[in-house]
Design a protein around this motif. Structure first.
Motif, mmCIF file in Angstrom:
data_model
loop_
_atom_site.group_PDB
_atom_site.id
_atom_site.type_symbol
_atom_site.label_atom_id
_atom_site.label_comp_id
_atom_site.label_asym_id
_atom_site.label_seq_id
_atom_site.Cartn_x
_atom_site.Cartn_y
_atom_site.Cartn_z
ATOM 1 N N ILE A 141 0.842 -1.203 0.000
ATOM 2 C CA ILE A 141 0.000 0.000 0.000
ATOM 3 C C ILE A 141 0.872 1.246 0.000
ATOM 4 C CG2 ILE A 141 -1.656 1.313 1.377
ATOM 5 C CD1 ILE A 141 -2.856 -1.334 2.291
ATOM 6 N N HIS A 142 1.909 1.252 0.812
ATOM 7 C CA HIS A 142 2.806 2.413 0.860
ATOM 8 C C HIS A 142 3.558 2.581 -0.463
ATOM 9 C CE1 HIS A 142 3.020 2.501 5.551
ATOM 10 N NE2 HIS A 142 1.855 2.859 5.071
ATOM 11 N N ALA A 143 3.986 1.449 -1.083
ATOM 12 C CA ALA A 143 4.720 1.527 -2.340
ATOM 13 C C ALA A 143 3.875 2.116 -3.466
ATOM 14 C CB ALA A 143 5.217 0.133 -2.739
ATOM 15 N N PRO A 178 -6.624 8.809 2.810
ATOM 16 C CA PRO A 178 -7.131 9.021 4.177
ATOM 17 C C PRO A 178 -6.897 7.793 5.046
ATOM 18 C CG PRO A 178 -8.756 9.689 2.536
ATOM 19 C CD PRO A 178 -7.659 8.981 1.781
ATOM 20 N N LEU A 179 -6.825 8.020 6.350
ATOM 21 C CA LEU A 179 -6.522 6.928 7.275
ATOM 22 C C LEU A 179 -7.553 5.808 7.180
ATOM 23 C CD1 LEU A 179 -4.863 5.734 9.610
ATOM 24 C CD2 LEU A 179 -6.278 7.071 11.192
ATOM 25 N N ARG A 189 -9.113 0.283 5.727
ATOM 26 C CA ARG A 189 -10.015 -0.603 4.977
ATOM 27 C C ARG A 189 -9.228 -1.491 4.024
ATOM 28 N NH1 ARG A 189 -12.048 -0.577 0.066
ATOM 29 N NH2 ARG A 189 -11.109 1.465 -0.393
ATOM 30 N N LEU A 190 -8.289 -0.887 3.271
ATOM 31 C CA LEU A 190 -7.489 -1.679 2.331
ATOM 32 C C LEU A 190 -6.653 -2.730 3.051
ATOM 33 C CD1 LEU A 190 -6.212 1.087 -0.136
ATOM 34 C CD2 LEU A 190 -7.791 -0.784 -0.644
ATOM 35 N N LEU A 191 -6.025 -2.305 4.155
ATOM 36 C CA LEU A 191 -5.184 -3.252 4.894
ATOM 37 C C LEU A 191 -6.012 -4.410 5.451
ATOM 38 C CD1 LEU A 191 -2.344 -3.829 6.034
ATOM 39 C CD2 LEU A 191 -3.000 -2.545 8.070
#
Length: 236
Positions: free
Chosen positions: A162-164, A171-172, A177-179
């Motif tokens: 996700i960070h890459a 937004p947090l 949600r994605l994680l």
């Protein structure tokens, strides 16, 4: 994440049943006496078990940093007052004392995890609890010990992905949600693969487990475990 490391330390040479009894006894002793001297004593004993497994306390603190961070919030929350003086020291200290009892239990559990193969844990559980309940509990513990580090590794990979992809700018709530969704998908996929692998390998409820036997060094450890377990009966 802590896991078994082959070695020849004193903790490695002990029978897993004696180590389980020490864990059980220390957990009872730590919870039964919520006093500062008793907390210092149980923590010192837990540090001795880490030394017996040649495991650094800092490595354990790093491995359990998420759990410890959550526990550290408890005294702060307990001290908050809805009115002057807004923060009360006595409830915060009392909460810190209660939370601190968990630390020696984590230390002893870490020493056990790094010095005991999963198969020996399953064999010890099935010998201590005979019949189908012992088999189910032994299999459950073996699967949890083996799979939990993999699930954590999946969560870390999803977070890095996700960070890459520039997820840090989202937004947090969107990142959470994605994680959560991606990690859950990977966990379910891993569970499906595990189910297929167990069937492919003709999974058995009663496999041939490694032999366990007590040696002379196990009896003092058993005595310590029993003494810790019955310590709540001794007035202090």
């Amino acid at each position: 994440m802590l896991s078994y490391r082959p070695g020849s330390t004193f903790a490695h040479r002990l029978d897993p049943r004696s180590k389980l009894l020490v864990q059980f006894g220390l957990a009872i002793a730590a919870i039964a006496h919520p006093t500062l001297p008793w907390l210092v004593g149980t923590t010192a004993f837990a540090l001795v078990t880490l030394a017996a497994a040649r495991l650094s306390p800092l490595a354990v603190l790093r491995a359990y940093r998420v759990v410890l961070t959550v526990l550290a919030l408890a005294p702060l929350v307990a001290g908050i007052a809805f009115g002057p003086p807004w923060f009360r020291v006595e409830p915060a200290l009392r909460s810190a004392l209660y939370v601190g009892r968990i630390l020696p239990v984590l230390f002893v559990s870490a020493a056990y995890l790094t010095s005991t193969p999963v198969r020996h844990t399953r064999a010890a559980v099935q010998r201590l609890i005979p019949g189908k309940p012992g088999q189910i509990l032994g299999i459950g513990m073996a699967l949890v010990v083996r799979l939990f580090p993999l699930v954590l590794a999946d969560v870390r990979e999803v977070r890095d992905a996700i960070h890459a992809r520039g997820g840090a700018d989202r937004p947090l709530w969107d990142r959470v949600r994605l994680l959560t969704v991606r990690s859950l998908e990977r966990t379910l996929d891993r569970s499906d693969r595990l189910s297929v692998a167990l069937r492919a390998r003709c999974f058995a409820w009663n496999p041939t487990l490694p032999p366990l036997s007590f040696a002379g060094r196990d009896y003092p450890v058993l005595a310590v475990g029993i003494a810790l377990a019955v310590s709540p009966l001794v007035p202090i």
